[in-house]
Write an enzyme that holds these catalytic residues in place. Structure first.
Site, PDB file in Angstrom:
ATOM      1  N   GLN A 166      14.088  -6.746   2.135  1.00 19.85           N
ATOM      2  CA  GLN A 166      13.348  -7.301   1.008  1.00 19.85           C
ATOM      3  C   GLN A 166      14.280  -7.463  -0.193  1.00 19.85           C
ATOM      4  O   GLN A 166      15.064  -6.548  -0.475  1.00 19.85           O
ATOM      5  CB  GLN A 166      12.187  -6.370   0.638  1.00 19.85           C
ATOM      6  CG  GLN A 166      11.156  -6.998  -0.273  1.00 19.85           C
ATOM      7  CD  GLN A 166      10.032  -6.031  -0.631  1.00 19.85           C
ATOM      8  OE1 GLN A 166      10.273  -4.880  -0.958  1.00 19.85           O
ATOM      9  NE2 GLN A 166       8.792  -6.493  -0.549  1.00 19.85           N
ATOM     10  N   GLY A 297      12.648   3.807  -3.450  1.00 22.43           N
ATOM     11  CA  GLY A 297      11.928   5.023  -3.096  1.00 22.43           C
ATOM     12  C   GLY A 297      11.484   4.969  -1.646  1.00 22.43           C
ATOM     13  O   GLY A 297      11.630   5.923  -0.895  1.00 22.43           O
ATOM     14  N   GLY A 298      10.941   3.826  -1.268  1.00 15.78           N
ATOM     15  CA  GLY A 298      10.514   3.647   0.105  1.00 15.78           C
ATOM     16  C   GLY A 298      10.416   2.170   0.421  1.00 15.78           C
ATOM     17  O   GLY A 298      10.311   1.331  -0.476  1.00 15.78           O
ATOM     18  N   MET A 299      10.476   1.849   1.697  1.00 12.54           N
ATOM     19  CA  MET A 299      10.291   0.475   2.157  1.00 12.54           C
ATOM     20  C   MET A 299       9.318   0.492   3.306  1.00 12.54           C
ATOM     21  O   MET A 299       9.494   1.227   4.289  1.00 12.54           O
ATOM     22  CB  MET A 299      11.632  -0.134   2.595  1.00 12.54           C
ATOM     23  CG  MET A 299      11.514  -1.599   3.010  1.00 12.54           C
ATOM     24  SD  MET A 299      10.948  -2.653   1.644  1.00 12.54           S
ATOM     25  CE  MET A 299      10.077  -3.925   2.576  1.00 12.54           C
ATOM     26  N   GLU A 300       8.295  -0.338   3.221  1.00  9.30           N
ATOM     27  CA  GLU A 300       7.117  -0.269   4.084  1.00  9.30           C
ATOM     28  C   GLU A 300       7.308  -0.905   5.443  1.00  9.30           C
ATOM     29  O   GLU A 300       6.363  -1.500   5.983  1.00  9.30           O
ATOM     30  CB  GLU A 300       5.937  -0.929   3.371  1.00  9.30           C
ATOM     31  CG  GLU A 300       6.084  -2.427   3.092  1.00  9.30           C
ATOM     32  CD  GLU A 300       6.747  -2.767   1.776  1.00  9.30           C
ATOM     33  OE1 GLU A 300       6.638  -3.928   1.340  1.00  9.30           O
ATOM     34  OE2 GLU A 300       7.389  -1.878   1.176  1.00  9.30           O
ATOM     35  N   ASN A 301       8.471  -0.803   6.037  1.00  4.47           N
ATOM     36  CA  ASN A 301       8.690  -1.419   7.341  1.00  4.47           C
ATOM     37  C   ASN A 301       7.624  -0.956   8.323  1.00  4.47           C
ATOM     38  O   ASN A 301       7.341   0.236   8.427  1.00  4.47           O
ATOM     39  CB  ASN A 301      10.081  -1.051   7.848  1.00  4.47           C
ATOM     40  CG  ASN A 301      11.158  -1.451   6.857  1.00  4.47           C
ATOM     41  OD1 ASN A 301      11.172  -2.562   6.363  1.00  4.47           O
ATOM     42  ND2 ASN A 301      12.045  -0.520   6.542  1.00  4.47           N
ATOM     43  N   HIS A 324       1.823   5.187  -0.910  1.00  4.88           N
ATOM     44  CA  HIS A 324       2.088   3.793  -1.293  1.00  4.88           C
ATOM     45  C   HIS A 324       2.583   2.982  -0.096  1.00  4.88           C
ATOM     46  O   HIS A 324       2.059   1.898   0.193  1.00  4.88           O
ATOM     47  CB  HIS A 324       3.123   3.768  -2.419  1.00  4.88           C
ATOM     48  CG  HIS A 324       3.409   2.393  -2.943  1.00  4.88           C
ATOM     49  ND1 HIS A 324       2.738   1.849  -4.014  1.00  4.88           N
ATOM     50  CD2 HIS A 324       4.290   1.449  -2.536  1.00  4.88           C
ATOM     51  CE1 HIS A 324       3.188   0.626  -4.239  1.00  4.88           C
ATOM     52  NE2 HIS A 324       4.150   0.361  -3.356  1.00  4.88           N
ATOM     53  N   GLU A 325       3.593   3.511   0.600  1.00 10.14           N
ATOM     54  CA  GLU A 325       4.142   2.748   1.729  1.00 10.14           C
ATOM     55  C   GLU A 325       3.120   2.629   2.861  1.00 10.14           C
ATOM     56  O   GLU A 325       3.056   1.602   3.542  1.00 10.14           O
ATOM     57  CB  GLU A 325       5.427   3.423   2.234  1.00 10.14           C
ATOM     58  CG  GLU A 325       6.485   3.672   1.172  1.00 10.14           C
ATOM     59  CD  GLU A 325       6.805   2.462   0.314  1.00 10.14           C
ATOM     60  OE1 GLU A 325       6.621   1.319   0.782  1.00 10.14           O
ATOM     61  OE2 GLU A 325       7.229   2.648  -0.838  1.00 10.14           O
ATOM     62  N   HIS A 328       0.735  -0.191   2.289  1.00  9.08           N
ATOM     63  CA  HIS A 328       1.280  -1.509   2.625  1.00  9.08           C
ATOM     64  C   HIS A 328       0.902  -1.945   4.043  1.00  9.08           C
ATOM     65  O   HIS A 328       1.008  -3.137   4.366  1.00  9.08           O
ATOM     66  CB  HIS A 328       2.798  -1.483   2.515  1.00  9.08           C
ATOM     67  CG  HIS A 328       3.317  -1.867   1.164  1.00  9.08           C
ATOM     68  ND1 HIS A 328       3.050  -3.086   0.587  1.00  9.08           N
ATOM     69  CD2 HIS A 328       4.106  -1.192   0.276  1.00  9.08           C
ATOM     70  CE1 HIS A 328       3.653  -3.150  -0.595  1.00  9.08           C
ATOM     71  NE2 HIS A 328       4.299  -2.023  -0.808  1.00  9.08           N
ATOM     72  N   GLU A 347       2.152  -5.792  -4.072  1.00 10.21           N
ATOM     73  CA  GLU A 347       2.358  -4.520  -4.776  1.00 10.21           C
ATOM     74  C   GLU A 347       1.196  -4.099  -5.663  1.00 10.21           C
ATOM     75  O   GLU A 347       0.936  -2.909  -5.810  1.00 10.21           O
ATOM     76  CB  GLU A 347       3.655  -4.586  -5.591  1.00 10.21           C
ATOM     77  CG  GLU A 347       4.901  -4.722  -4.732  1.00 10.21           C
ATOM     78  CD  GLU A 347       5.124  -3.536  -3.791  1.00 10.21           C
ATOM     79  OE1 GLU A 347       4.427  -2.519  -3.910  1.00 10.21           O
ATOM     80  OE2 GLU A 347       6.020  -3.642  -2.933  1.00 10.21           O
ATOM     81  N   ASP A 406      14.321 -10.618  -6.719  1.00  8.40           N
ATOM     82  CA  ASP A 406      14.357  -9.233  -7.178  1.00  8.40           C
ATOM     83  C   ASP A 406      13.953  -9.114  -8.637  1.00  8.40           C
ATOM     84  O   ASP A 406      13.500  -8.051  -9.077  1.00  8.40           O
ATOM     85  CB  ASP A 406      15.759  -8.648  -6.994  1.00  8.40           C
ATOM     86  CG  ASP A 406      15.973  -8.099  -5.594  1.00  8.40           C
ATOM     87  OD1 ASP A 406      15.030  -8.158  -4.796  1.00  8.40           O
ATOM     88  OD2 ASP A 406      17.087  -7.617  -5.304  1.00  8.40           O
ATOM     89  N   TYR A 414       3.286  -4.309  -9.858  1.00  6.70           N
ATOM     90  CA  TYR A 414       2.722  -3.054  -9.362  1.00  6.70           C
ATOM     91  C   TYR A 414       1.523  -2.610 -10.207  1.00  6.70           C
ATOM     92  O   TYR A 414       0.395  -2.512  -9.712  1.00  6.70           O
ATOM     93  CB  TYR A 414       3.781  -1.966  -9.376  1.00  6.70           C
ATOM     94  CG  TYR A 414       4.905  -2.136  -8.383  1.00  6.70           C
ATOM     95  CD1 TYR A 414       4.969  -1.347  -7.240  1.00  6.70           C
ATOM     96  CD2 TYR A 414       5.914  -3.067  -8.579  1.00  6.70           C
ATOM     97  CE1 TYR A 414       6.006  -1.486  -6.325  1.00  6.70           C
ATOM     98  CE2 TYR A 414       6.951  -3.226  -7.675  1.00  6.70           C
ATOM     99  CZ  TYR A 414       6.987  -2.432  -6.546  1.00  6.70           C
ATOM    100  OH  TYR A 414       8.011  -2.580  -5.639  1.00  6.70           O
ATOM    101  N   ARG A 587      19.267   5.609  -5.681  1.00  9.17           N
ATOM    102  CA  ARG A 587      17.962   5.006  -5.895  1.00  9.17           C
ATOM    103  C   ARG A 587      17.940   4.216  -7.201  1.00  9.17           C
ATOM    104  O   ARG A 587      18.169   4.762  -8.288  1.00  9.17           O
ATOM    105  CB  ARG A 587      16.884   6.089  -5.911  1.00  9.17           C
ATOM    106  CG  ARG A 587      15.462   5.570  -5.938  1.00  9.17           C
ATOM    107  CD  ARG A 587      14.482   6.723  -5.833  1.00  9.17           C
ATOM    108  NE  ARG A 587      13.107   6.271  -5.962  1.00  9.17           N
ATOM    109  CZ  ARG A 587      12.054   7.088  -5.998  1.00  9.17           C
ATOM    110  NH1 ARG A 587      12.251   8.403  -5.891  1.00  9.17           N
ATOM    111  NH2 ARG A 587      10.828   6.610  -6.124  1.00  9.17           N
ATOM    112  N   LYS A 589      15.693   2.955  -9.050  1.00 11.10           N
ATOM    113  CA  LYS A 589      14.716   3.389 -10.056  1.00 11.10           C
ATOM    114  C   LYS A 589      15.330   4.379 -11.033  1.00 11.10           C
ATOM    115  O   LYS A 589      15.004   4.375 -12.232  1.00 11.10           O
ATOM    116  CB  LYS A 589      13.517   4.023  -9.358  1.00 11.10           C
ATOM    117  CG  LYS A 589      12.544   4.719 -10.296  1.00 11.10           C
ATOM    118  CD  LYS A 589      11.475   5.473  -9.540  1.00 11.10           C
ATOM    119  CE  LYS A 589      10.602   6.280 -10.488  1.00 11.10           C
ATOM    120  NZ  LYS A 589       9.559   7.045  -9.787  1.00 11.10           N
TER     121      LYS A 589
END
Length: 636
Positions: A166, A297-301, A324-325, A328, A347, A406, A414, A587, A589
């Site tokens: 992403q 933080g995370g990726m919702e694969n 959160h993930e 998704h 998001e 991006d 979000y 990270r 963030k």
């Protein structure tokens, strides 16, 4: 239905039928074009109105010495009767050959001029009847989606690889139509050095792997069509721990037990989400805890969320990221933004659902804390980074034409998106809105979604019931006008009010040891630190630090807020921890605000450049791009 690959000889029009119907494509070539008609995606070269990728079959070998993925991608395509070519997205790929899968007939192909964001279009001429293409290729040093980690950068002492697709980085390791609106199934054979394990966002067909010539081969398959940014690969010294009947954790051996304990409530989260929004349609929900350089933080694969180790706080206080993930799995993976200008549909929905999951598992008071922190962060980002409430950067449907997508990954998508949905819930009632969302996910499962299509569905399937709701909500103002509409429901957490009161007491001179902080959660500490004045004398900072050991905090979120306060006041005792924090995790963030804070002063910028010179090689390209811009890196 078993996905096609080059060894299948059945007729593609029958073999692909279930998949094509699931995504709304026709199962045969027709004169009228492909269905559904997709909006123009300014971030893809794909000629989606003529030919589309329906399935990708990978056969790749990971070479850690040359840092390349090399092999083939076999594409099953659907096309109109008059189509003569298909256009794919590539960036920094070395294309070696293109041929008809099965027969080996070479095909004519060309690469267009490169664009620094979009890469290069790969145009392949299609002879009549050609519906399976095989592309031989290898990745290069410019594969921004792929990060290769040396043994020294991992806890296991073994090399590691992970991908992050992403928004539009999948094209740097797979030649395909890299648009979120063009959903594809995929299968893969991945060959890795012996002793390493491969995992993907798909069902593993060979859990133990197959030994071949001193290497190990793994096979994967995902029958559900997904946007290409969700195709993901991880390779390393990995162990697995089961958490529940459908949930588990992958991580390096020294991390896996702590991660399994931290995420022990994943199954409860999954059940809570199903109760709200319908059955989980992806089989398993596992989490891969990556080395610290992971930029998000995370990726919702699908089936396998990729997560940063910075959420391993030891007290399960940061697991809202997992909620959160997981969310998704409905908003984003099941129903996907058709273009990156529709990103809020992923998001904003997910942030709202995350909060509903956390409320179901941990209670309303806990969820209100999280929501208030999100709302506070939204206002801060609007005021401090996005140009204020009149800025065009604060609209939900953000026109990203000519920009890196991006740039749309801000708190607007979000938290303003979630606030919009909270406004709908507030006006029509939670029970009615829950039923609407469940119908929405069922109706558009495995399909792309545009903002206009959602607004029309909202109007026809909910707001027409009562015209006063439409006027009270004002959906088009929320989506297309800047700022935060005045009809947003207020959110207030009693716990955070009390935390802010303690910040006021400290600012007024109350000794740190006399503050009422017993039993505070991470979120109360965050709100306390955020509520403190930005200019504090060093003796007051030392009092806070010695009383609560903030510089030594093992909680990444608390340490991050404390370090921002330390930079604002040039509190040198925290700077050893600052340098350590910036060099041991990647990270974005955390990195971007800390470097921005340092770069705001002459002394801070000099220190930031010194730290970044050493830390930059361990950051993922996504993080490097952000910090390069902050520090004008090419000029240093």
């Amino acid at each position: 239905m078993r996905p096609m690959n080059r060894r299948h000889t059945m007729n593609v029009r029958f073999a692909l039928l279930p998949v094509l119907l699931a995504v709304g494509l026709t199962a045969c070539t027709v004169e009228t074009g492909l269905e559904p008609e997709l909006p123009r995606d300014p971030h893809s070269y794909a000629n989606a109105e003529e030919a589309r990728v329906a399935h990708v079959a990978l056969d790749l070998t990971a070479d850690f010495e040359t840092r390349t993925l090399a092999g083939t991608a076999t594409l099953d395509i659907v096309r109109t009767a008059g189509s003569s070519a298909i256009v794919l997205d590539t960036r920094a790929l070395e294309i070696e050959a293109v041929r008809v899968a099965g027969t080996g007939e070479p095909l004519e192909w060309t690469l267009g001029e490169p664009d620094p964001v979009l890469g290069r279009p790969l145009r392949i001429m299609l002879p009549p009847g050609a519906e399976h293409l095989e592309i031989a290729y290898r990745t290069t040093d410019g594969a921004a989606a792929v990060q290769w980690l040396d043994p020294a950068q991992t806890s296991s002492g073994a090399p590691f690889l992970f991908t992050q697709g992403q928004a539009i980085l999948t094209r740097t390791w797979i030649p395909t139509q890299d648009s979120p609106g063009i959903r594809q199934t995929y299968s893969a054979t991945i060959t890795v050095p012996e002793g390493l394990v491969a995992v993907m966002s798909a069902e593993t067909l060979t859990p133990e792997g197959e030994s071949v010539d001193g290497q190990t081969r793994y096979a994967f398959r995902l029958d559900a069509p997904i946007p290409p940014y969700l195709i993901a690969l991880g390779i390393g010294d990995l162990s697995f721990r089961e958490v529940g009947p459908r949930t588990g954790v992958w991580a390096e051996p020294s991390v896996v037990d702590a991660a399994a304990d931290e995420f022990a409530e994943m199954e409860a989260m999954l059940e809570a989400a199903e109760e709200l929004y319908g059955p989980y349609r992806w089989g398993r929900y596992d989490v891969l805890v990556l080395p610290p350089s992971f930029p998000f933080g995370g990726m919702e694969n699908p089936r396998l969320t990729f997560a940063t180790p910075t959420i391993l706080a030891g007290d399960r206080s940061l697991v809202s990221l997992i909620a959160h993930e997981l969310a998704h799995s409905w908003s984003g993976n099941l129903v996907t933004n058709a273009t990156w200008s529709d990103f809020w549909l992923n998001e904003g929905f997910t942030t709202y659902i995350e909060n509903r999951i956390m409320e179901a598992v941990y209670g309303e008071a806990y969820a209100r804390m999280l929501e208030q922190l999100g709302r506070t962060g939204l206002r801060s980002e609007i005021e401090d980074e996005l140009g204020g409430y009149e800025s065009g950067e604060t609209v939900l449907h953000l026109d990203l034409t000519g920009r890196d997508p991006d740039e749309g990954m801000t708190a607007i998508a979000y938290d303003k998106g979630a606030a919009f949905l909270r406004t709908i819930e507030h006006v029509v009632g939670r029970e009615r809105f829950d039923a609407f969302l469940r119908r929405y996910f069922d109706t558009f499962a495995f399909q792309p979604m545009t903002t206009e299509k959602f607004l029309a569905y909202l109007d026809e399937n909910l707001l027409e019931e009562n015209p006063e709701w439409r006027e009270a909500i004002r959906p088009r103002q929320w989506v297309y006008e800047p700022g935060l509409p005045e009809n947003v429901p207020p959110v207030e957490s009693e716990a955070l009010v009390l935390a802010a009161e303690q910040a006021d007491r400290f600012a007024a001179g109350t000794p740190a040891a006399e503050l009422a902080t017993a039993g505070w959660s991470t979120h109360e500490w965050l709100h306390f630190l955020q509520s403190l004045p930005r200019d504090l004398p060093h003796d007051r900072l030392r009092a806070l630090d010695s009383t609560f050991e903030l510089t030594q905090s093992g909680n990444s979120e608390i340490l991050f807020e404390w370090l921002r306060l330390a930079i604002a006041n040039r509190y040198e005792p925290a700077f050893v921890a600052l340098e350590d924090f910036l060099t041991r995790q990647g990270r974005r963030k955390f990195l971007r605000p800390l470097y921005q804070d340092l770069a705001a002063t002459e002394w801070g910028r000099a220190r930031a450049v010194e730290i970044y010179r050493d830390a930059r090689p361990m950051y993922h390209a996504i993080s490097r791009n952000s910090i390069d811009e902050t520090l004008d890196w090419g000029d240093d």
